[in-house]
Design a protein around this motif. Structure first.
Motif, short mmCIF file in Angstrom:
data_model
loop_
_atom_site.label_atom_id
_atom_site.label_comp_id
_atom_site.label_asym_id
_atom_site.label_seq_id
_atom_site.Cartn_x
_atom_site.Cartn_y
_atom_site.Cartn_z
N TYR A 31 -0.43 1.75 4.63
CA TYR A 31 -1.24 0.68 4.03
C TYR A 31 -2.49 0.28 4.80
O TYR A 31 -3.44 0.12 4.23
CB TYR A 31 -0.32 -0.61 4.06
CG TYR A 31 -0.78 -1.85 3.33
CD1 TYR A 31 -0.90 -1.89 2.10
CD2 TYR A 31 -1.61 -2.93 4.32
CE1 TYR A 31 -1.36 -3.25 1.68
CE2 TYR A 31 -1.99 -3.90 3.63
CZ TYR A 31 -2.13 -4.18 2.22
OH TYR A 31 -2.72 -5.25 1.78
N ARG A 32 -2.32 0.20 6.10
CA ARG A 32 -3.65 -0.17 6.95
C ARG A 32 -4.53 1.00 7.21
O ARG A 32 -5.70 0.70 7.08
CB ARG A 32 -2.98 -0.46 8.48
CG ARG A 32 -2.10 -1.61 8.79
CD ARG A 32 -2.65 -2.84 8.01
NE ARG A 32 -1.85 -4.11 8.36
CZ ARG A 32 -2.26 -5.11 7.74
NH1 ARG A 32 -3.02 -5.34 6.85
NH2 ARG A 32 -1.27 -6.15 7.91
N GLU A 35 -6.34 0.43 3.85
CA GLU A 35 -7.07 -0.91 3.93
C GLU A 35 -8.40 -0.59 4.66
O GLU A 35 -9.21 -1.49 4.14
CB GLU A 35 -6.09 -1.97 4.60
CG GLU A 35 -6.92 -3.37 4.68
CD GLU A 35 -5.89 -4.03 5.19
OE1 GLU A 35 -5.84 -5.21 4.95
OE2 GLU A 35 -5.37 -3.70 6.43
N TYR A 203 -1.61 0.97 -2.47
CA TYR A 203 -2.33 -0.34 -1.63
C TYR A 203 -2.06 -1.44 -2.68
O TYR A 203 -1.46 -2.68 -2.29
CB TYR A 203 -3.59 0.01 -1.44
CG TYR A 203 -4.26 -1.24 -0.80
CD1 TYR A 203 -4.14 -1.38 0.70
CD2 TYR A 203 -4.94 -2.13 -1.47
CE1 TYR A 203 -4.68 -2.59 1.22
CE2 TYR A 203 -5.43 -3.16 -0.79
CZ TYR A 203 -5.29 -3.24 0.45
OH TYR A 203 -5.87 -4.46 1.22
N GLN A 206 1.26 -3.20 -3.12
CA GLN A 206 2.10 -3.92 -1.89
C GLN A 206 1.63 -5.32 -1.74
O GLN A 206 0.83 -5.95 -2.14
CB GLN A 206 1.64 -3.08 -0.42
CG GLN A 206 1.66 -1.72 -0.60
CD GLN A 206 3.34 -1.44 -0.97
OE1 GLN A 206 4.34 -1.94 -0.37
NE2 GLN A 206 3.33 -0.40 -1.84
N ILE A 211 3.67 -6.80 4.10
CA ILE A 211 3.17 -5.80 4.97
C ILE A 211 3.28 -6.62 6.22
O ILE A 211 3.42 -5.94 7.24
CB ILE A 211 1.84 -5.31 4.57
CG1 ILE A 211 2.15 -4.42 3.37
CG2 ILE A 211 1.25 -4.50 5.67
CD1 ILE A 211 2.88 -3.26 3.32
#
Length: 222
Positions: A31-32, A35, A203, A206, A211
């Motif tokens: 996810y990061r 991001e 992404y 979520q 998260i």
């Protein structure tokens, strides 16, 4: 009981927790990573553009406007109408002719009054030529159009249609597929392409708060 677990290959509870921790860690990491990726940045920028009121209004105007209702069509249609006016086109030919210019210069002289004297006209080749032109169809056509405003309108339209700006407008509005010729269309296409990517879809599915919670959980277990 332990031998049964070993026999059937059951995972020891601490091992399950370790696997769960690893899954959470990988999920947060993925996810990061997305991001902070260039592709997500591009997607979000395009999303903002494509969903803006200005973009939506442009697309609506460009895809629904009937070309026949545009100023561009009005200009082109009027020009074509005047171009097909045979009398007007004849006038334009007469307007620049030597015969007309010679007569107009003659008309400004004192000799013009002599055209009323039939005897003088018969005795002078110049007066005869001027008299004949004044009573010709060409001169009558000239008088009909010279103060009508149509010649000036036609010339203005002709000059306007010759400009690169008008040619560009005409090419755009007369094209039924005009939307596909715009930069905005390319932005929309790219936006849709990015929206179908697995990483973008992951992404967006979520929950940022979830998260963040998992991230704290992972850090606490580290």
């Amino acid at each position: 009981m332990n031998w049964l677990k070993k026999l059937f290959g059951l995972i020891h509870p601490p091992k399950v927790k370790e696997l769960r921790h690893m899954e959470d860690s990988e999920l947060v990491e993925r996810y990061r990573e997305i991001e902070h990726s260039a592709v997500l940045k591009e997607y979000l920028e395009l999303k903002k553009i494509v969903e803006s009121d200005e973009f939506v209004q442009k697309k609506y105007n460009w895809t629904t406007t009937d070309y026949r209702m545009t100023p561009t069509h009005e200009t082109a249609a009027r020009y074509k109408e005047l171009l097909n006016n045979s009398d007007l086109q004849s006038y334009l030919e007469i307007e620049g002719s030597k015969r007309l210019n010679d007569f107009l210069r003659f008309k400004a002289t004192d000799d013009y009054a002599k055209l009323q004297d039939s005897k003088a006209v018969k005795e002078s080749a110049v007066l005869k030529r001027m008299y004949d032109f004044e009573h010709s169809d060409d001169y009558q056509l000239y008088l009909m159009f010279v103060n009508s405003g149509l010649p000036d309108e036609f010339k203005t339209l002709m000059a306007k249609m010759a400009t690169p700006e008008f040619k560009q407008e005409y090419a755009f509005w007369s094209n039924p597929n005009r939307w596909k010729t715009t930069d905005e269309y390319q932005q929309e296409v790219r936006y849709k392409q990015l929206a179908k990517r697995a990483d973008i879809q992951f992404y967006l599915k979520q929950d940022p708060e979830e998260i963040a919670r998992l991230e704290e959980k992972v850090k606490a277990k580290s």
